[in-house]
Design an enzyme around this catalytic site. Structure first.
Site, PDB file in Angstrom:
ATOM      1  N   ARG A  41       0.829  -1.229   0.000  1.00  0.00           N
ATOM      2  CA  ARG A  41       0.000   0.000   0.000  1.00  0.00           C
ATOM      3  C   ARG A  41       0.857   1.271   0.000  1.00  0.00           C
ATOM      4  O   ARG A  41       0.425   2.310   0.496  1.00  0.00           O
ATOM      5  CB  ARG A  41      -0.955   0.032   1.191  1.00  0.00           C
ATOM      6  CG  ARG A  41      -1.938  -1.103   1.196  1.00  0.00           C
ATOM      7  CD  ARG A  41      -2.944  -0.972   2.319  1.00  0.00           C
ATOM      8  NE  ARG A  41      -3.743  -2.168   2.385  1.00  0.00           N
ATOM      9  CZ  ARG A  41      -3.364  -3.294   2.979  1.00  0.00           C
ATOM     10  NH1 ARG A  41      -2.193  -3.351   3.596  1.00  0.00           N
ATOM     11  NH2 ARG A  41      -4.153  -4.341   2.970  1.00  0.00           N
TER      12      ARG A  41
ATOM     13  N   HIS B  33      -2.725  13.554 -29.441  1.00  0.00           N
ATOM     14  CA  HIS B  33      -3.242  12.191 -29.216  1.00  0.00           C
ATOM     15  C   HIS B  33      -4.014  11.693 -30.428  1.00  0.00           C
ATOM     16  O   HIS B  33      -3.935  10.512 -30.784  1.00  0.00           O
ATOM     17  CB  HIS B  33      -4.151  12.164 -27.979  1.00  0.00           C
ATOM     18  CG  HIS B  33      -3.394  12.219 -26.689  1.00  0.00           C
ATOM     19  ND1 HIS B  33      -3.874  12.854 -25.560  1.00  0.00           N
ATOM     20  CD2 HIS B  33      -2.183  11.719 -26.346  1.00  0.00           C
ATOM     21  CE1 HIS B  33      -2.986  12.733 -24.585  1.00  0.00           C
ATOM     22  NE2 HIS B  33      -1.953  12.063 -25.038  1.00  0.00           N
TER      23      HIS B  33
END
Ligand SMILES: NC(=O)c1ccc[n+]([C@@H]2O[C@H](COP(=O)([O-])OP(=O)(O)OC[C@H]3O[C@@H](n4cnc5c(N)ncnc54)[C@H](O)[C@@H]3O)[C@@H](O)[C@H]2O)c1
Length: 358
Positions: free
Chosen positions: A113, A239
């Site tokens: 984590r 993009h």
């Protein structure tokens, strides 16, 4: 050697830029991760950079290219870390371009984590952009960067000596992002040279200036709630050009930064069409992109309607668009741009490019 702070309160860190700064790794690791006794170095075989974190080190390689940014590679890395006895007080060291720092950063964010990590950025795009700012993640079959986490590195080392082995197209890709930062800096940090002012500086200083602009934007908006959107300057068309390089009607294959370079000049043409900037400002965009040895011309065979479809991510309907554009208040997101203005702007660019002006 230049030190650029990323001011994020208790998560603040430095970006250190200069020739040979990778040799500071052991000292920096000791400074920023006092409890670490083991390091997991994540890199790619083609990079060939060895580093010394100053503690017991295991090296893990990931594949080359976007294929490395996958959940299965993250699983493999986390299992390797566990087998190597890496604990949550140890450190992950990413040594590579944006692919390595994205995937190793995400593995570090997920392992226990959250395990500390540091970036040794080895590509120009990594040094000016990808290694800074804490956006980590991987791709899915459904799209790029769909799974990830904000997880800030403890330090970023940008050793410009490492760039000598970088292939020419990767240099070009990094220079496209540098052109973006040169054009953004005036909207962000008056202390950093902007526009053509960046072009005359030595490489180290150029990298440090770009890192400073990115650091200022990240510090203002760590989790992409607003301001950070301007980092997408030039990226909407960029993009679309990258995406349209595949499939029927494909245009030339452009590296990311090469596509961004075209996208920056497109954004300037569009801003002028919308009355936001004048011709001098458009010319500045062309000079900056040209100054970084990049072309701003649309690739041969570009189909404006197809690009608009990629920009709206919808092949059937034509929606209004939000684009990042220059204007009287600097570069900012602009909503409600009609597809007809986008198509007309692409036609303007083609015409000016064909006439050989600019
Ligand atoms: N997290 C962010 O904020 C952020 C920002 C921009 C881009 N990115 C991501 O970065 C990735 C692109 O990064 P990139 O352009 O660095 O590509 P990359 O990491 O694929 O590196 C390009 C190529 O150069 C090689 N290479 C790297 N350093 C080298 C060196 N010193 N010598 C020789 N070869 C070297 C790599 O092995 C690779 O083959 C994309 O996945 C993009 O999504 C992330």
């Amino acid at each position: 050697v230049r030190t650029v702070p990323v001011e994020l309160g208790d998560r603040r860190y430095d970006v250190i830029v200069g020739e040979g700064v990778r040799h500071q790794l052991a000292d920096r690791v000791a400074e920023v991760t006092a409890d670490a006794s083991r390091a997991a170095v994540v890199t790619q075989s083609g990079i060939g950079v060895s580093v010394d974190p100053g503690i017991a080190t295991t090296v893990f390689e990931v594949p080359d290219g976007e294929a490395a940014k996958s959940l299965s590679v993250v699983e493999g890395l986390c299992r390797d870390f566990a087998r190597a006895g890496i604990s949550r007080s140890d450190v992950v060291v990413a040594v590579g371009g944006g692919v390595v720092t994205d995937v190793a950063g995400f593995a570090a964010a997920a392992f226990h984590r959250g395990t500390p990590y540091v970036n040794v950025a080895t590509s120009l795009l990594g040094q000016v952009d990808a290694a800074i700012g804490g956006k980590t993640g991987v791709n899915l079959g459904e799209g790029k960067n769909l799974v990830g986490a904000f997880w800030q590195p403890r330090v970023v080392l940008c050793d410009t000596e490492l760039l000598t082995s970088l292939p020419p197209r990767e240099w070009a890709s990094g220079r496209g992002e540098m052109a973006k930062y040169a054009l953004l800096s005036g909207s962000v940090d008056a202390a950093v040279p902007s526009g053509v002012g960046l072009l005359d500086l030595p490489l180290d200083e150029q990298v440090a200036c770009c890192a400073a602009v990115k650091a200022a934007i990240v510090a203002a908006d760590e989790h992409e709630g607003g301001r950070r959107a301007i980092l997408n300057y030039g990226h909407t068309l960029g993009h679309a050009l990258e995406a349209s390089a595949f499939g029927p009607g494909a245009v030339a294959d452009l590296r990311h930064g090469e596509a961004v370079a075209v996208g920056l000049v497109f954004a300037a043409f569009l801003a002028r069409r919308l009355g936001r900037i004048d011709e001098d400002r458009v010319e500045l965009h062309r000079r900056v992109v040209g100054g970084f040895d990049l072309s701003w011309r649309l690739p041969d065979g570009t189909d404006p309607e197809r690009l608009v479809a990629f920009m709206t991510r919808d092949k059937k309907a034509r929606h209004d668009l939000t684009l990042v554009l220059d204007g009287p208040n600097g570069v900012e997101p602009v909503h409600g741009i009609g597809p007809d203005d986008v198509v007309a702007t692409l036609a303007d660019m083609e015409r000016v490019g064909r006439d050989g002006r600019g």
